[in-house]
Design a protein around this motif. Structure first.
Motif, short mmCIF file in Angstrom:
data_model
loop_
_atom_site.label_atom_id
_atom_site.label_comp_id
_atom_site.label_asym_id
_atom_site.label_seq_id
_atom_site.Cartn_x
_atom_site.Cartn_y
_atom_site.Cartn_z
N ALA A 531 8.84 40.53 -31.38
CA ALA A 531 8.01 39.51 -30.74
C ALA A 531 8.83 38.25 -30.44
CB ALA A 531 6.82 39.16 -31.63
N HIS A 532 9.94 38.08 -31.13
CA HIS A 532 10.80 36.91 -30.92
C HIS A 532 12.25 37.39 -30.83
CE1 HIS A 532 7.34 34.43 -31.99
NE2 HIS A 532 7.19 35.20 -33.05
N PRO A 533 13.07 36.70 -30.07
CA PRO A 533 14.49 37.11 -29.97
C PRO A 533 15.19 36.94 -31.31
CG PRO A 533 14.15 34.98 -28.90
CD PRO A 533 12.79 35.50 -29.24
N PRO A 534 16.22 37.74 -31.58
CA PRO A 534 16.97 37.61 -32.83
C PRO A 534 17.57 36.21 -32.98
CG PRO A 534 17.53 39.66 -31.71
CD PRO A 534 16.72 38.87 -30.76
N GLU A 535 17.61 35.74 -34.22
CA GLU A 535 18.07 34.38 -34.47
C GLU A 535 19.53 34.19 -34.08
OE1 GLU A 535 18.24 31.17 -38.19
OE2 GLU A 535 17.32 33.14 -38.44
N ASP A 536 20.38 35.19 -34.37
CA ASP A 536 21.79 35.06 -34.00
C ASP A 536 21.96 35.04 -32.49
OD1 ASP A 536 20.92 37.65 -33.77
OD2 ASP A 536 22.86 38.54 -34.25
N LEU A 537 21.09 35.74 -31.76
CA LEU A 537 21.15 35.74 -30.31
C LEU A 537 20.76 34.37 -29.75
CD1 LEU A 537 21.77 37.84 -28.06
CD2 LEU A 537 19.31 38.15 -27.84
N VAL A 538 19.76 33.75 -30.35
CA VAL A 538 19.34 32.41 -29.91
C VAL A 538 20.45 31.40 -30.16
CG1 VAL A 538 17.66 30.57 -30.29
CG2 VAL A 538 16.91 32.95 -30.22
N ASN A 539 21.07 31.48 -31.33
CA ASN A 539 22.16 30.54 -31.64
C ASN A 539 23.35 30.74 -30.71
OD1 ASN A 539 20.61 29.50 -33.74
ND2 ASN A 539 21.46 30.94 -35.24
N ARG A 540 23.63 32.00 -30.37
CA ARG A 540 24.78 32.27 -29.52
C ARG A 540 24.57 31.76 -28.09
NH1 ARG A 540 24.94 37.39 -30.21
NH2 ARG A 540 24.20 38.10 -28.18
N SER A 541 23.33 31.73 -27.63
CA SER A 541 23.05 31.30 -26.26
C SER A 541 22.55 29.86 -26.19
CB SER A 541 21.99 32.23 -25.65
OG SER A 541 20.79 32.18 -26.40
N LYS A 542 22.66 29.11 -27.28
CA LYS A 542 22.13 27.74 -27.30
C LYS A 542 22.83 26.85 -26.29
CE LYS A 542 21.09 23.97 -30.50
NZ LYS A 542 21.17 23.49 -31.90
N GLN A 543 24.16 26.95 -26.19
CA GLN A 543 24.90 26.11 -25.26
C GLN A 543 24.55 26.44 -23.81
OE1 GLN A 543 26.91 23.46 -26.00
NE2 GLN A 543 26.91 23.14 -23.78
N GLN A 544 24.43 27.72 -23.50
CA GLN A 544 24.06 28.12 -22.14
C GLN A 544 22.66 27.62 -21.78
OE1 GLN A 544 25.50 30.00 -24.34
NE2 GLN A 544 27.35 30.86 -23.42
N LEU A 545 21.75 27.59 -22.77
CA LEU A 545 20.41 27.08 -22.51
C LEU A 545 20.44 25.59 -22.22
CD1 LEU A 545 17.36 27.48 -22.41
CD2 LEU A 545 17.29 27.19 -24.89
#
Length: 718
Positions: A531-545
């Motif tokens: 239901a939510h994206p993996p936490e490591d995936l969110v952290n890895r794409s934080k700069q791109q966001l």
């Protein structure tokens, strides 16, 4: 047909099973029953009479079994003989399975009782047989006759599963420190015995309970939806026509959650109810307190010659009618039979197309498979030839399918599928011309002006910087990762994704069946993990966001001001220049034009400083709406009238003046039903009822004097 099953659960209810160990909040018996109840309720939920269950209590205070005359089988009780489990049985078992006051009882003797129960019930018939033993292995176990028990288990093809709390399992990472010598010896004895059995499983209860949260997809045996001939050409006229006996099965099918039924508290014995309960062997004191709601329909017609003006008629005396606008059109059964197409079951090839000419979006159904008739070598060879011919020519076949006689025909696409050890035709429904809908949308990469000029840089089009930032963000959110060897690791395996709706409802029903008063547990993490994206995936794409937010110039929208429009203070402009005050220096526009009625009505209300001004605006809008209705050609202006009336209702609710709207609607209804607005306009009242533009009641506005019952009566009355 589903496979027959017979499963016997042996539950250790000895005194030691009532203890809490190693800081657990539940006893060993309660912990073990989590697994047993889940297995039993899953079987009950299938509703199959062929899925039978038996329950045996080990180390019970009483002795109740067919071999109770032998002292080796003491303290073993058969709580439920093998049969279909129903809700009353679950309630009795729930009350019966409690920790006993004894430590006596032989686990291997209980296996003998379970084997005898299965042999007696199943005889030599084909059954899926299983014994599940749950024990903490702290009692005395007599190891005599192990070899004979093992031979009988293998002879009857019984699957044996032994589980226990705190059993050592190196693979699962469980090891009980300072284990009691007796328990260690019994555990080792049971482990060796189970591992020697051809179809045995030994494990720790910790692993079994922890895996209960993982949904178990239901395996169903598909039934053929079509049996007939795949034909090419008219076999009645030409000897060279091709006819292949084939069968059709589902390849993919949507699983649906169990449906709810309506029940009411049982008030007394119903006709025929007592007889049916006695036939099922259910005592009067054990009846279910609920009874299924039964629907009864009666049909009436207007008849002034009978008391009450309504006469009852039988359903067979009624005629079918189809709604045409607001008129019921009667069609007799004779006329309706003309519309029924006389068809015969069959799958007829009508053409072939190349792969590149077919678009995937034309799919109209789930995918089915076409396979040759079972045990028919000629059909297998013929269909295989057709499949390989389509495969080698990169083509699909188009066919006309009629699954049963007099069924409407379907147009289907047949695509070849060839795997290492399996060949078939994949079948999907195609649309007819009436099913195709054409919609036009503006292009996403350019703007075409009225003069035909093409603009590629526009405020509604993404810039190159924004497009690049979005591409980088999407790439950074890729679920498929790579390991150290560079191989792709699937981040969302299909076999680990489950339907939250389906499995949540099923788990809740199973829990409530055993625990009628306890709160339902929280949703399993297995159902919410995606239901939510993996936490490591969110952290890895934080700069791109962050780069995307900067490129898109995203700004936080201030919260919407809450509150009514009546007596609301006007917000002061940041510039200090009050435009409304400057506009109010000019004479106010007191007239609302029919061409721009709704915006001017809202503007007039916004400048109203007393009740008279509000009432004047409402009266003007009411006159405009009545004029639209009067001069409407058929229902041409009905939507405009409904929109205008809805705007008046919404605005007067915000201004807390419901009485003005209610008075307007009462007068409008009187004129509509009195044919005072250009003839018969009763259809407009149906439009107003459909849009729920009734009186404003107290639930909608506190200042209204109309109750909810009065509002419903006013809207429904004609």
């Amino acid at each position: 047909m589903a496979e027959k099953e017979a499963t016997v659960y042996i539950v250790d209810v000895g005194r030691s099973m009532g203890e809490r160990r190693y800081g657990r909040s539940v006893t060993d018996l309660e912990w073990a029953m989590q697994y047993v109840w889940d297995r039993i309720t899953t079987t009950v939920s299938t509703g199959r009479k062929t899925a039978t269950v038996g329950v045996v209590a080990l180390r019970s205070d009483e002795t109740s079994n067919d071999l109770q005359h032998d002292e080796n089988f003491a303290n073993i009780s058969v709580l439920f003989k093998i049969g279909q489990v129903l809700m009353p049985d679950i309630r009795r078992l729930r009350d019966a399975i409690k920790p006993s006051r004894t430590y006596k009882g032989d686990a291997l003797s209980s296996l003998v009782i379970a084997i005898q129960m299965i042999s007696t019930y199943c005889k030599k018939l084909k059954y899926k047989r299983e014994i599940v033993l749950v024990t903490n292995a702290t009692g005395l176990i007599n190891s005599e006759g192990l070899e004979q028990i093992k031979e009988k288990i293998e002879e009857d093809n019984i699957k044996l599963t032994v589980l226990g709390p705190d059993f050592d399992d190196a693979d699962w990472g469980v090891k009980e420190e300072d284990k009691d010598e007796r328990k260690a010896a019994n555990e080792n004895l049971l482990r060796n015995f189970v591992e020697d059995c051809r179809n045995g499983a030994f494990g720790t209860l910790d692993q079994a309970v922890s895996q209960l949260d993982i949904p178990r997809p239901k395996e169903t045996r598909s039934m053929p939806s079509f049996k007939g001939f795949l034909s090419l050409g008219n076999a009645e006229k030409f000897e060279t026509a091709l006819r292949i006996p084939v069968e059709r099965y589902f390849r993919t099918y949507s699983a649906k959650p169990p449906t709810a039924s309506s029940f009411v508290p049982r008030s007394g014995a119903e006709p025929g109810q007592e007889a049916s309960e006695q036939a099922d062997g259910q005592a009067a004191g054990e009846r279910d307190p609920l009874v299924t709601v039964r629907t009864s329909r009666t049909y009436q017609i207007d008849d002034e010659s009978v008391p009450g003006g309504k006469a009852d008629v039988e359903r067979d005396d009624l005629a079918k009618g189809y709604e045409y606008g607001r008129t019921a059109v009667h069609i007799s059964q004779t006329d309706e039979n003309i519309t029924t197409l006389e068809t015969f079951a069959g799958l007829e090839l009508i053409g072939f197309i190349t792969n590149e000419k077919y678009e995937r979006y034309l799919h109209m159904s789930n995918v089915n498979v076409i396979i040759p008739q079972k045990a028919h070598d000629k059909a297998t060879l013929a269909l295989s030839s057709l499949i390989h011919a389509l495969w080698e020519s990169d083509s699909y076949a188009v066919a006309r399918l009629v699954t049963k006689e007099t069924k409407p025909p379907l147009l289907v696409l047949l695509a070849p599928s060839i795997e290492a050890d399996y060949e078939c035709l994949l079948e999907v429904q195609l649309p007819f011309s009436e099913d195709v809908r054409s919609y036009r949308f503006p292009p996403l990469d350019k703007v075409v002006t009225v003069s035909g000029k093409i603009v590629t840089e526009h405020r509604n089009l993404p810039s190159t910087t924004l497009q690049k930032a979005m591409d980088e963000y999407v790439d950074s959110m890729e679920l498929d990762l790579k390991d150290d060897d560079g191989d792709i690791i699937e981040g969302l395996p299909i076999e680990h994704s489950f339907s939250p709706l389906l499995h949540r409802i099923e788990s809740a029903v199973r829990w409530r069946a055993v625990h009628p008063n306890d709160p339902i547990p929280e949703v399993s993490e297995q159902l919410t993990r995606f239901a939510h994206p993996p936490e490591d995936l969110v952290n890895r794409s934080k700069q791109q966001l962050e780069n995307l937010i900067s490129a898109a110039d995203v700004k936080k929208v201030p919260p919407k001001t809450k509150g009514r429009k009546r007596n609301r203070e006007t917000e002061k402009p940041l510039s200090g220049l009050d435009v409304d005050a400057l506009l109010n220096q000019e004479p106010k526009r007191a007239k609302i034009s029919p061409e721009n009625a709704i915006p001017e009505f809202k503007q007039l209300l916004s400048r109203a400083d007393n009740l008279e001004a509000i009432l004047d605006a409402v009266n003007q809008m009411g006159a405009i709406i009545e004029n639209q209705i009067t001069h409407s050609l058929g229902d041409a202006n009905y939507n405009r009238a409904v929109e205008g009336l809805g705007t008046i209702r919404e605005e007067l609710v915000d201004y807390e003046e419901p009485a003005a709207y209610n008075d307007l609607l009462r007068g409008l209804k009187k004129k509509i039903l009195g044919d005072e607005l250009g003839g018969d306009r009763k259809e407009l009242w149906w439009f107003l009822r459909k849009s729920k533009l009734g009186l404003i009641d107290r639930n909608t506005s506190e200042r209204s004097e109309v109750t909810e019952e009065e509002a419903n009566e006013f809207l429904s009355a004609v």
